[in-house]
Motif scaffolding. Structure first.
Motif, short mmCIF file in Angstrom:
data_model
loop_
_atom_site.label_atom_id
_atom_site.label_comp_id
_atom_site.label_asym_id
_atom_site.label_seq_id
_atom_site.Cartn_x
_atom_site.Cartn_y
_atom_site.Cartn_z
N UNK A 87 27.49 -14.78 -122.46
CA UNK A 87 28.18 -14.93 -123.92
C UNK A 87 29.38 -14.30 -123.45
N UNK A 88 29.44 -13.08 -122.17
CA UNK A 88 30.35 -12.34 -122.39
C UNK A 88 32.06 -13.28 -122.37
N UNK A 89 33.12 -12.96 -123.23
CA UNK A 89 33.78 -14.26 -122.60
C UNK A 89 34.93 -14.24 -121.72
N UNK A 90 35.00 -12.50 -121.01
CA UNK A 90 35.26 -12.38 -120.31
C UNK A 90 34.84 -11.95 -118.33
N UNK A 91 33.47 -12.59 -118.57
CA UNK A 91 32.53 -13.14 -117.72
C UNK A 91 33.06 -14.24 -117.58
N UNK A 92 32.59 -15.29 -118.61
CA UNK A 92 33.54 -17.05 -118.68
C UNK A 92 34.65 -16.96 -117.82
N UNK A 93 35.70 -16.12 -118.16
CA UNK A 93 37.10 -16.44 -117.78
C UNK A 93 37.24 -16.19 -116.54
N UNK A 94 36.93 -15.30 -115.77
CA UNK A 94 36.10 -14.55 -114.74
C UNK A 94 35.37 -15.76 -113.87
N UNK B 168 22.55 1.79 -105.38
CA UNK B 168 21.41 2.58 -106.34
C UNK B 168 20.96 1.50 -107.86
N UNK B 169 22.36 0.19 -107.34
CA UNK B 169 21.91 -0.44 -108.95
C UNK B 169 21.69 -1.66 -108.66
N UNK B 170 21.23 -1.72 -109.75
CA UNK B 170 20.21 -3.26 -109.84
C UNK B 170 20.79 -4.23 -109.82
N UNK B 171 21.86 -5.04 -109.85
CA UNK B 171 22.20 -5.83 -110.50
C UNK B 171 23.58 -6.07 -110.91
N UNK B 172 24.93 -7.07 -110.43
CA UNK B 172 26.20 -6.83 -110.46
C UNK B 172 25.98 -7.62 -111.88
N UNK B 173 27.63 -7.40 -111.98
CA UNK B 173 27.96 -8.33 -113.42
C UNK B 173 27.98 -9.84 -113.02
N UNK B 174 27.62 -10.41 -113.92
CA UNK B 174 27.27 -11.87 -113.95
C UNK B 174 28.55 -12.62 -112.97
N UNK B 175 29.72 -12.74 -113.31
CA UNK B 175 30.98 -13.27 -112.76
C UNK B 175 31.48 -12.52 -111.60
N UNK B 176 30.41 -11.06 -111.19
CA UNK B 176 31.14 -10.83 -109.51
C UNK B 176 29.89 -11.43 -108.63
N UNK B 177 28.76 -11.52 -109.75
CA UNK B 177 27.66 -12.47 -108.56
C UNK B 177 27.76 -13.91 -108.42
#
Length: 189
Positions: free
Chosen positions: A37-44, A155-164
């Motif tokens: 839903x994050x528009x910046x993620x979708x754009x990326x 030590x972080x459990x996940x990536x940002x969806x755009x990065x993934x």
């Protein structure tokens, strides 16, 4: 007079280099973007998809379309370079991808998921990324042909969806290109 091999390429040289990689890239890539839903993620995601030659993006669930003004800010018009569909139920998106000849590989942490570098991303593959909060839905995981995950050692459990999405699309292309002759031979060195 020798030229400095470390100088930045001129725009014409970049176009020539990209054209060479395009000619040596045969695998079809697609994406299903479920409930991002994050528009910046979708754009990326759209910008990455255009850069790596993704031919189709199926939006699923309540995914934000790239026409959203905030998504446009990040996509920089690349949504016109990738065919995409308005959001549909996720199982319908998976069905459409399979009907188009793609093997569907979800990116998620499941008991049967294989590390990304061991996943078979050859041939015509449609990669799936899920929502920022909950990842891929159970319905999607049931419908997918395979599941892989991105190994992490920090030590972080996940990536940002755009990065993934960028990591998995790049890995799919890397696997294909690894089978080619050395890159220097591709562009005439």
């Amino acid at each position: 007079m020798t030229t400095n091999p470390r100088r930045q390429l001129r725009p014409t040289d970049v176009k020539r280099l990209n054209r060479t990689w395009r000619r040596n890239t045969e695998g079809r890539l697609a994406l299903i973007v479920e409930s991002v839903t994050g528009p910046f993620n979708v754009g990326s995601i759209f910008r990455t998809a255009a850069a790596f030659g993704v031919e189709h993006i199926w939006l699923a669930g309540n995914a934000t379309p790239p026409t959203n003004p905030k998504a446009q800010k990040t996509a920089l018009g690349t949504d016109r370079l990738v065919t995409w569909d308005e959001p549909v139920p996720v199982v319908e998106a998976v069905r459409a991808a399979k009907a188009a000849g793609f093997r569907v590989v979800a990116v998620e942490l499941t008991g049967d998921a294989v590390p990304l570098h061991e996943a078979d991303l050859s041939g015509d593959v449609c990669l799936v990324v899920g929502s920022e909060d909950h990842g891929c839905s159970p319905a999607l995981l049931e419908a997918a042909d395979a599941v892989c995950y991105i190994p992490q050692v920090g030590r972080v459990g996940s990536f940002n969806v755009g990065v993934a999405a960028a990591i998995v699309v790049a890995e799919a292309r890397r696997q294909e290109w690894a089978a080619l002759e050395p890159a220097h031979a591709l562009h005439g060195e």
